[in-house]
Design a protein around this motif. Structure first.
Motif, PDB file in Angstrom:
ATOM      1  N   VAL A 202     -23.919 -22.840  16.835  1.00  0.00           N
ATOM      2  CA  VAL A 202     -23.829 -21.269  16.498  1.00  0.00           C
ATOM      3  C   VAL A 202     -23.177 -20.889  15.145  1.00  0.00           C
ATOM      4  N   ASP A 203     -22.367 -21.690  14.550  1.00  0.00           N
ATOM      5  CA  ASP A 203     -22.140 -21.134  13.396  1.00  0.00           C
ATOM      6  C   ASP A 203     -22.995 -21.314  12.252  1.00  0.00           C
ATOM      7  N   CYS A 204     -22.614 -21.100  11.105  1.00  0.00           N
ATOM      8  CA  CYS A 204     -23.624 -20.978   9.965  1.00  0.00           C
ATOM      9  C   CYS A 204     -23.685 -22.688   9.357  1.00  0.00           C
ATOM     10  N   PRO A 205     -24.635 -22.927   8.910  1.00  0.00           N
ATOM     11  CA  PRO A 205     -24.968 -24.411   8.357  1.00  0.00           C
ATOM     12  C   PRO A 205     -23.773 -24.844   7.600  1.00  0.00           C
ATOM     13  N   THR A 206     -23.025 -24.049   6.933  1.00  0.00           N
ATOM     14  CA  THR A 206     -21.930 -24.736   6.124  1.00  0.00           C
ATOM     15  C   THR A 206     -20.883 -25.398   7.024  1.00  0.00           C
ATOM     16  N   LYS A 275     -24.124 -30.341  27.850  1.00  0.00           N
ATOM     17  CA  LYS A 275     -25.181 -29.429  28.062  1.00  0.00           C
ATOM     18  C   LYS A 275     -24.698 -27.969  27.459  1.00  0.00           C
ATOM     19  N   LEU A 276     -25.587 -27.429  26.502  1.00  0.00           N
ATOM     20  CA  LEU A 276     -25.006 -26.271  25.859  1.00  0.00           C
ATOM     21  C   LEU A 276     -25.628 -25.211  26.364  1.00  0.00           C
ATOM     22  N   GLY A 277     -26.713 -24.997  27.357  1.00  0.00           N
ATOM     23  CA  GLY A 277     -27.847 -24.111  27.782  1.00  0.00           C
ATOM     24  C   GLY A 277     -29.097 -24.441  28.053  1.00  0.00           C
ATOM     25  N   PHE A 278     -30.121 -23.567  28.185  1.00  0.00           N
ATOM     26  CA  PHE A 278     -31.204 -23.930  28.407  1.00  0.00           C
ATOM     27  C   PHE A 278     -32.010 -24.487  27.228  1.00  0.00           C
ATOM     28  N   ILE A 304     -38.610 -29.979  18.886  1.00  0.00           N
ATOM     29  CA  ILE A 304     -37.275 -29.678  18.421  1.00  0.00           C
ATOM     30  C   ILE A 304     -37.418 -28.607  17.585  1.00  0.00           C
ATOM     31  N   SER A 305     -36.844 -27.482  17.984  1.00  0.00           N
ATOM     32  CA  SER A 305     -36.856 -26.165  17.309  1.00  0.00           C
ATOM     33  C   SER A 305     -35.566 -26.092  16.344  1.00  0.00           C
ATOM     34  N   ARG A 306     -34.442 -26.873  16.585  1.00  0.00           N
ATOM     35  CA  ARG A 306     -33.277 -26.795  15.902  1.00  0.00           C
ATOM     36  C   ARG A 306     -32.570 -28.121  16.247  1.00  0.00           C
ATOM     37  N   PHE A 307     -31.948 -28.606  14.895  1.00  0.00           N
ATOM     38  CA  PHE A 307     -31.322 -29.959  14.852  1.00  0.00           C
ATOM     39  C   PHE A 307     -30.137 -29.892  13.816  1.00  0.00           C
ATOM     40  N   GLU A 308     -29.244 -30.244  14.156  1.00  0.00           N
ATOM     41  CA  GLU A 308     -28.036 -30.560  13.537  1.00  0.00           C
ATOM     42  C   GLU A 308     -27.149 -31.814  13.691  1.00  0.00           C
TER      43      GLU A 308
END
Length: 364
Positions: A202-206, A275-278, A304-308
């Motif tokens: 959710v937060d910015c990449p920083t 689990k954080l949502g669909f 994968i559309s997003r990975f952190e």
């Protein structure tokens, strides 16, 4: 968790006479995994991770796999969970022993026989890591415990035999010539997971570069785990205390393996899934240097559309984190002064190399 390509942390210590007036940390360059992983099937990435990370490869793989399975609502069997925990524990023991050998025992002639036995035990344990649990792992862990006992540690690391190689090393760290000022300590734990993994997506990449929990930056790693697990009161947080915590943890993990690596007695929170949502989920893994986080978002095709990710080093070497708290205001009483600061940095065991420089300033 160092990249095979290599990077480093730059630490600059400002001194006013012999007082540490300031510490500046230039963080490592994090690998661009979010960009590299985007649009790819998770299954194609698992074998890539060991090539990207020279350390904690199993923890990285299990963290990614656990996050993806959770995002897909896939259940895992008890046997699979047990096998993964055992693999994480074996890798953690190997990393803790490697740090012990390279940082503290490599030049110890008196303990050479025990050190050789320690390294053979570690090699055998790593070699059996992917095999079903049995006598090979028990024999390897017994050899490791025997070698640590010969080097001076017993009673799960809480007692050090006077005059032993480890006792001498701990005493040397106690006398490195650094007098810290009292500091507040906080420790990362499983209780912080949900807050962290939500912020990863959710937060910015920083946040991944400079994480915090309500403005404070907790320590993670063996000493932090010991303080949290045993509910110990605040105590000195020097290089000697962190070394004792590493040895104690190695013996405790070996005892768990020798007892059969039973899942019911495994360390609390060693692998957690959220689990954080669909199509969104995260995982946390407790590895040698501390708590590792992976968070993923999958598209409808399962790519994968997003990975952190967030590694322990980002906490311990944060510009306002544990290293700074350990050094800020300390008086360097020994010579050379570099040795004292080196010992504190090494006690936090960064997952990459570091450079250390000093500069003189007018006043503290």
């Amino acid at each position: 968790m160092s990249l095979a390509a290599g990077n480093k942390i730059d630490v600059t210590v400002s001194l006013a006479s012999d007082v540490v007036a300031a510490i500046e940390i230039l963080p490592r360059v994090r690998p661009p995994l979010a960009r590299l992983f985007a649009g790819k099937q998770a299954s194609s990435l698992l074998n890539v991770l060991p090539r990207l990370f020279a350390l904690c490869a199993a923890a990285q793989q299990i963290a990614l796999l656990s996050a993806v399975e959770t995002a897909r609502d896939e259940a895992i069997t008890r046997a699979t969970k047990q096998r993964r925990i055992a693999l994480i524990v074996i890798e953690r023991i190997a990393d803790l022993l490697r740090s012990l050998f390279v940082g503290h025992l490599a030049q110890d002639v008196a303990g050479a026989a025990a050190i050789r036995s320690l390294m053979r035990g570690m090699s055998a344990l790593l070699g059996s890591a992917h095999s079903p649990w049995g006598s090979a792992q028990c024999e390897a862990t017994a050899r490791i415990v025997g070698a640590l006992n010969a080097l001076g540690m017993s009673d799960e690391g809480r007692a050090v035999r006077s005059g032993s190689p480890l006792a001498l090393r701990i005493a040397a760290l106690d006398e490195i010539g650094l007098k810290p000022i009292p500091a507040d300590h906080s420790f990362l734990s499983v209780a912080d997971d949900l807050n962290i993994v939500k912020r990863l997506l959710v937060d910015c990449p920083t946040f991944c570069y400079r994480p915090d929990l309500d403005g404070h930056v907790p320590e993670t790693g063996p000493w932090a785990r010991q303080m949290t697990r045993d509910r110990l009161p605040p105590s000195p947080s020097g290089a000697a205390e962190r070394l004792v915590a590493r040895i104690a943890e190695t013996l405790r993990l070996c005892a768990w393996l020798k007892a059969g690596a039973q899942i019911d007695s495994a360390e609390h929170g060693i692998v957690e899934r959220y689990k954080l949502g669909f199509g969104r989920a995260a995982a946390a893994v407790e590895c040698a240097r501390g708590r590792l986080y992976h968070a993923v978002e999958l598209d409808p095709q399962g790519r994968i559309s997003r990975f952190e990710f967030l590694a322990p080093t980002e906490w311990n070497f944060h510009p306002c984190g544990p290293l700074v708290r350990s050094l800020q205001g300390a008086v360097l009483t020994g010579r050379p002064r570099r040795d004292a600061v080196d010992a504190v940095i090494a006690s936090l065991d960064p997952c990459v190399g570091f450079t250390l420089s000093f500069r003189e300033v007018g006043h503290a």
